[in-house]
Design an enzyme around this catalytic site. Structure first.
Site, PDB file in Angstrom:
ATOM      1  N   LYS A  70      10.568   9.027  -9.983  1.00 15.81           N
ATOM      2  CA  LYS A  70      10.011   8.039 -10.915  1.00 15.81           C
ATOM      3  C   LYS A  70       9.455   8.654 -12.187  1.00 15.81           C
ATOM      4  CE  LYS A  70      11.067   4.472  -8.437  1.00 15.81           C
ATOM      5  NZ  LYS A  70      12.026   3.462  -8.888  1.00 15.81           N
TER       6      LYS A  70
HETATM    7  N1  PMP Z   1      12.351   6.089  -2.498  1.00 19.73           N
HETATM    8  C1  PMP Z   1      11.083   5.912  -2.877  1.00 19.73           C
HETATM    9  C2  PMP Z   1      10.006   6.607  -2.131  1.00 19.73           C
HETATM   10  C3  PMP Z   1      10.785   5.050  -3.943  1.00 19.73           C
HETATM   11  O1  PMP Z   1       9.513   4.859  -4.318  1.00 19.73           O
HETATM   12  C4  PMP Z   1      11.856   4.374  -4.585  1.00 19.73           C
HETATM   13  C5  PMP Z   1      11.549   3.433  -5.716  1.00 19.73           C
HETATM   14  N2  PMP Z   1      11.154   2.135  -5.366  1.00 19.73           N
HETATM   15  C6  PMP Z   1      13.160   4.587  -4.147  1.00 19.73           C
HETATM   16  C7  PMP Z   1      13.371   5.461  -3.102  1.00 19.73           C
HETATM   17  C8  PMP Z   1      14.354   3.865  -4.728  1.00 19.73           C
HETATM   18  O2  PMP Z   1      14.623   4.251  -6.056  1.00 19.73           O
HETATM   19  P1  PMP Z   1      15.118   3.138  -7.066  1.00 19.73           P
HETATM   20  O3  PMP Z   1      13.936   2.249  -7.347  1.00 19.73           O
HETATM   21  O4  PMP Z   1      15.520   3.908  -8.287  1.00 19.73           O
HETATM   22  O5  PMP Z   1      16.210   2.373  -6.464  1.00 19.73           O
END
Ligand code: PMP
Length: 344
Positions: free
Chosen positions: A48
């Site tokens: 992130k």
């Molecule tokens: N794993 C974790 C621990 C996350 O916080 C997130 C984000 N919500 C994701 C995977 C998935 O990533 P994305 O939001 O880019 O699909």
């Protein structure tokens, strides 16, 4: 040991360019070569960081954001941490509306990074005024000089991964990647990364990982939102009870669903066998690989990249707590307990 002795101006210079690390033990009996893109190496310990930096710098470029302004977001924790980190360096106030499903350590970490945190009930619908979407929206409307990151519905979330994660993986695999396995929450990671990869080679197979209790897999297959798919589950950051526009479903070849229990055990297994201390969704992604391998998805010579989104330290009161595992009944069927602590 390989060295990395550069000096950096500030912590933001360390975002991205995360290592691709070969999995040597977990996948030894599977056909194919497996590599993990370990996003815990970002300074905020998750993927992130990439979207926080990109979205905030894009707002600055457009003149929407000036120092002293406020950045607001809904987040299961990781995005919040990254926004808080970027806000500190750039001089913004950070307000976060989080789900009550988020672990206590995640919430404390956000506070440690100077953010103001609103904890909202997890199991209400997205249009309920108490949901973290609605709380964030209201705070944004009430506050002059604020931006709402809105990661689930922000195209810049996809762009961040198109600009960085995709090109990095392409370069690190020397263009030889055959499969990408990635969890889908907002869908930004899988969509942005696969958009870049498919532009280089349309044959790269993109496999999304979804949770039981989430609507994403069914929506991918039918293009219909099926409310009956929705029920509470434990994994944070993976799957969704709505359809995010930050997911480009056309770029994803298929989805695999994984259980809370299997994912938790697999996260622990990754730490123990590969020495990579990773989060719950890394366990989910690896669990998907196990299932896919059993189904004969991979063959010798394939180069499979799995994204490990965050660091295990964020789950000390959950996946890495024997007490929590026990309380979920996750030790029942497998007859596993922790035998590594010796009490004298
Ligand atoms: N794993 C974790 C621990 C996350 O916080 C997130 C984000 N919500 C994701 C995977 C998935 O990533 P994305 O939001 O880019 O699909």
């Amino acid at each position: 040991m390989k060295d990395n002795l550069q000096v950096f101006d500030n912590v933001l210079d360390l975002i991205g360019k995360t290592p691709l690390i070969k999995l040597n033990k977990l996948t030894a009996s599977f056909d194919g070569d497996f590599y993990a893109k370990v996003e815990a190496f970002n300074p905020g310990h998750s993927s992130k960081d990439r979207i926080a930096l990109h979205i905030i710098e894009e707002a600055e470029r457009q003149g929407i954001l000036t120092p002293g302004d406020t950045i607001i977001e809904t987040t299961s924790g990781n995005t919040g941490f990254s926004i808080a980190m970027v806000s500190i360096i750039k001089g913004y106030e950070c307000i976060l509306a989080v789900s009550s499903k988020s672990s206590a350590d995640k919430i404390d970490m956000l506070k440690a990074m100077g953010a103001t945190v609103y904890v909202c009930p997890a199991h209400v619908s997205a249009d309920d005024p108490r949901s973290y979407y609605q709380v964030a929206k209201r705070l944004h409307e009430e506050r002059k000089g604020s931006i709402y990151i809105n990661q689930y519905f922000n195209q810049l979330n996809i762009d961040a991964h198109y600009n960085t994660t995709g090109p990095e993986i392409w370069k690190q695999t020397e263009g030889k990647i055959t499969h990408l396995i990635a969890c889908s929450g907002t869908g930004g990671t899988i969509s942005g990364t696969s958009k870049f990869l498919k532009e280089q080679n349309p044959d790269v197979k993109i496999i999304g990982v979804d949770a039981y209790g989430s609507v994403l897999k069914k929506y991918h297959e039918t293009r219909e939102f099926d409310e009956n798919e929705i029920y509470p589950y434990r994994i944070e950051g993976l799957g969704k009870n709505l359809i995010p526009t930050a997911t480009d479903f056309d770029l994803i070849d298929k989805f695999v669903k994984v259980t809370d229990e299997d994912s938790a055990h697999t996260a622990r297994e990754i730490s123990r066998t590969e020495g990579l201390f990773v989060g719950y969704t890394s366990g989910a992604a690896m669990q998907a690989i196990k299932q896919l391998s059993e189904e004969g998805e991979f063959k010798k010579g394939d180069k499979i990249v799995v994204i490990f989104p965050d660091h295990g330290s964020r789950y000390m009161s959950k996946v890495y707590s024997d007490k929590w595992m026990e309380s979920q009944g996750f030790f029942d069927s497998k007859n596993v307990t922790s035998e590594t602590i010796q009490y004298i």
